[in-house]
Design a protein around this motif. Sequence first.
Motif, PDB file in Angstrom:
ATOM      1  N   ASN A 186      18.107  40.021  39.771  1.00  0.00           N
ATOM      2  CA  ASN A 186      18.708  41.244  39.236  1.00  0.00           C
ATOM      3  C   ASN A 186      17.781  42.441  39.395  1.00  0.00           C
ATOM      4  O   ASN A 186      18.238  43.574  39.624  1.00  0.00           O
ATOM      5  CB  ASN A 186      19.070  41.050  37.765  1.00  0.00           C
ATOM      6  CG  ASN A 186      20.292  40.168  37.570  1.00  0.00           C
ATOM      7  OD1 ASN A 186      20.938  39.768  38.534  1.00  0.00           O
ATOM      8  ND2 ASN A 186      20.596  39.845  36.327  1.00  0.00           N
ATOM      9  N   THR A 195      25.258  46.017  44.090  1.00  0.00           N
ATOM     10  CA  THR A 195      26.095  45.078  43.351  1.00  0.00           C
ATOM     11  C   THR A 195      25.777  43.668  43.829  1.00  0.00           C
ATOM     12  O   THR A 195      25.569  43.434  45.017  1.00  0.00           O
ATOM     13  CB  THR A 195      27.588  45.379  43.587  1.00  0.00           C
ATOM     14  OG1 THR A 195      27.900  46.666  43.049  1.00  0.00           O
ATOM     15  CG2 THR A 195      28.476  44.321  42.935  1.00  0.00           C
ATOM     16  N   TRP A 197      27.093  39.713  43.992  1.00  0.00           N
ATOM     17  CA  TRP A 197      28.270  38.851  43.923  1.00  0.00           C
ATOM     18  C   TRP A 197      27.843  37.390  43.881  1.00  0.00           C
ATOM     19  O   TRP A 197      26.853  37.010  44.508  1.00  0.00           O
ATOM     20  CB  TRP A 197      29.167  39.073  45.140  1.00  0.00           C
ATOM     21  CG  TRP A 197      29.770  40.439  45.213  1.00  0.00           C
ATOM     22  CD1 TRP A 197      29.207  41.563  45.765  1.00  0.00           C
ATOM     23  CD2 TRP A 197      31.053  40.836  44.723  1.00  0.00           C
ATOM     24  NE1 TRP A 197      30.055  42.640  45.646  1.00  0.00           N
ATOM     25  CE2 TRP A 197      31.203  42.222  45.011  1.00  0.00           C
ATOM     26  CE3 TRP A 197      32.085  40.168  44.078  1.00  0.00           C
ATOM     27  CZ2 TRP A 197      32.344  42.931  44.674  1.00  0.00           C
ATOM     28  CZ3 TRP A 197      33.224  40.885  43.732  1.00  0.00           C
ATOM     29  CH2 TRP A 197      33.347  42.246  44.029  1.00  0.00           C
ATOM     30  N   SER A 200      30.443  31.268  41.291  1.00  0.00           N
ATOM     31  CA  SER A 200      29.825  30.511  40.211  1.00  0.00           C
ATOM     32  C   SER A 200      30.510  29.178  39.939  1.00  0.00           C
ATOM     33  O   SER A 200      31.737  29.088  39.903  1.00  0.00           O
ATOM     34  CB  SER A 200      29.836  31.344  38.924  1.00  0.00           C
ATOM     35  OG  SER A 200      29.385  30.587  37.819  1.00  0.00           O
ATOM     36  N   TYR A 208      25.599  33.426  33.983  1.00  0.00           N
ATOM     37  CA  TYR A 208      25.812  34.659  34.738  1.00  0.00           C
ATOM     38  C   TYR A 208      26.407  35.748  33.848  1.00  0.00           C
ATOM     39  O   TYR A 208      26.024  36.926  33.939  1.00  0.00           O
ATOM     40  CB  TYR A 208      26.725  34.396  35.937  1.00  0.00           C
ATOM     41  CG  TYR A 208      26.003  33.716  37.083  1.00  0.00           C
ATOM     42  CD1 TYR A 208      25.001  34.386  37.782  1.00  0.00           C
ATOM     43  CD2 TYR A 208      26.325  32.421  37.471  1.00  0.00           C
ATOM     44  CE1 TYR A 208      24.337  33.777  38.834  1.00  0.00           C
ATOM     45  CE2 TYR A 208      25.660  31.808  38.516  1.00  0.00           C
ATOM     46  CZ  TYR A 208      24.664  32.485  39.197  1.00  0.00           C
ATOM     47  OH  TYR A 208      24.004  31.880  40.231  1.00  0.00           O
ATOM     48  N   PHE A 213      27.080  39.629  34.663  1.00  0.00           N
ATOM     49  CA  PHE A 213      28.101  39.386  35.679  1.00  0.00           C
ATOM     50  C   PHE A 213      29.482  39.345  35.040  1.00  0.00           C
ATOM     51  O   PHE A 213      29.674  38.802  33.945  1.00  0.00           O
ATOM     52  CB  PHE A 213      27.833  38.067  36.399  1.00  0.00           C
ATOM     53  CG  PHE A 213      26.690  38.116  37.371  1.00  0.00           C
ATOM     54  CD1 PHE A 213      26.924  38.235  38.731  1.00  0.00           C
ATOM     55  CD2 PHE A 213      25.372  38.038  36.928  1.00  0.00           C
ATOM     56  CE1 PHE A 213      25.877  38.279  39.631  1.00  0.00           C
ATOM     57  CE2 PHE A 213      24.315  38.081  37.823  1.00  0.00           C
ATOM     58  CZ  PHE A 213      24.567  38.205  39.181  1.00  0.00           C
ATOM     59  N   MET A 254      32.223  36.294  40.608  1.00  0.00           N
ATOM     60  CA  MET A 254      31.722  37.260  39.643  1.00  0.00           C
ATOM     61  C   MET A 254      30.887  38.348  40.338  1.00  0.00           C
ATOM     62  O   MET A 254      30.368  38.136  41.444  1.00  0.00           O
ATOM     63  CB  MET A 254      30.857  36.549  38.592  1.00  0.00           C
ATOM     64  CG  MET A 254      31.528  35.351  37.944  1.00  0.00           C
ATOM     65  SD  MET A 254      30.492  34.504  36.710  1.00  0.00           S
ATOM     66  CE  MET A 254      30.579  35.692  35.348  1.00  0.00           C
ATOM     67  N   LYS A 255      30.780  39.486  39.702  1.00  0.00           N
ATOM     68  CA  LYS A 255      29.929  40.547  40.234  1.00  0.00           C
ATOM     69  C   LYS A 255      29.139  41.190  39.110  1.00  0.00           C
ATOM     70  O   LYS A 255      29.561  41.203  37.953  1.00  0.00           O
ATOM     71  CB  LYS A 255      30.746  41.593  40.977  1.00  0.00           C
ATOM     72  CG  LYS A 255      31.521  42.567  40.095  1.00  0.00           C
ATOM     73  CD  LYS A 255      32.140  43.685  40.931  1.00  0.00           C
ATOM     74  CE  LYS A 255      32.853  44.715  40.048  1.00  0.00           C
ATOM     75  NZ  LYS A 255      33.453  45.806  40.859  1.00  0.00           N
ATOM     76  N   ARG A 256      27.998  41.728  39.487  1.00  0.00           N
ATOM     77  CA  ARG A 256      27.154  42.461  38.557  1.00  0.00           C
ATOM     78  C   ARG A 256      26.831  43.812  39.180  1.00  0.00           C
ATOM     79  O   ARG A 256      26.295  43.881  40.297  1.00  0.00           O
ATOM     80  CB  ARG A 256      25.852  41.715  38.276  1.00  0.00           C
ATOM     81  CG  ARG A 256      24.858  42.485  37.403  1.00  0.00           C
ATOM     82  CD  ARG A 256      23.514  41.770  37.341  1.00  0.00           C
ATOM     83  NE  ARG A 256      22.549  42.493  36.510  1.00  0.00           N
ATOM     84  CZ  ARG A 256      21.746  43.452  36.945  1.00  0.00           C
ATOM     85  NH1 ARG A 256      21.811  43.850  38.219  1.00  0.00           N
ATOM     86  NH2 ARG A 256      20.886  44.029  36.130  1.00  0.00           N
TER      87      ARG A 256
END
Length: 265
Positions: A186, A195, A197, A200, A208, A213, A254-256
Amino acid sequence: MASGKRISVSIRPLHYADIPACARITSDAFSVDPHTIVKGLGREPYDMYTISRSDFLNTLHRKTCIYVKAVDDETGEIVGHAGWSFRGLDPELIPWVGPGDAKPEAEEQAEGQEKNDEPKGEDRKDDRNAEENSIDRLHALEDADMQYWLSNLVPTDTPCMFVRGLIVSPQYQSRGVGSALMRHGNAIADNLGLTVWVHSSHQAYEAYKKFGFETMRELDLDLDEYAPRAPREGEEVMGDKGSRKWGRYVIRYMKRLPREGGTAH
């Protein structure tokens, strides 16, 4: 059995000499995953040690991938590993270190046979004369869903990172190792303004989510619809072991989003 006490770890670049230990950690971690166990019941081999080892050998040298290991500061043992790949980013911006040793000569791969940096379905032989079985259908469903994710949810015109894998040795889970690896990845994303991805597993979802996420898509699988047999005594399942059912398994895409102040464009 591990005490559950948090340990201090150092995050270091992963070397070719580390591949057997890291592949074994992957194999051990997935050996109790019902989804992986079911996929291993197909006619094609599904050996997580071999899959992990091959992926490391094919991509460790690539400057669009970053691989690290988590080392127990007290014992020097590798207790986890993680990897990230980049899409659409100027390679000069990637903080690549790479392995500090040479690739074993016996493992040199033929030119043109390397895998892509992005996540994708497993490669399998195209046997058109063989009757498709239930595990083939499971693979096909997951491959198609993965490609939908990459083509329709992940913007193709914006630089981003993918989590290639984040695995902790079963004996060291819930001891801060996964968190250290997660924070490392991160931090790279935040510094570059990217970003992240991830595809998971069911079990990793909460971790996550804890680290920012957000779920963008789910693939809800009834493992019993695809498994050629019921679980045997001692095999891990998603619910009550006495039910003789594998249970439902949810894969999450998922995305963060990066923290403000990133530098990549």
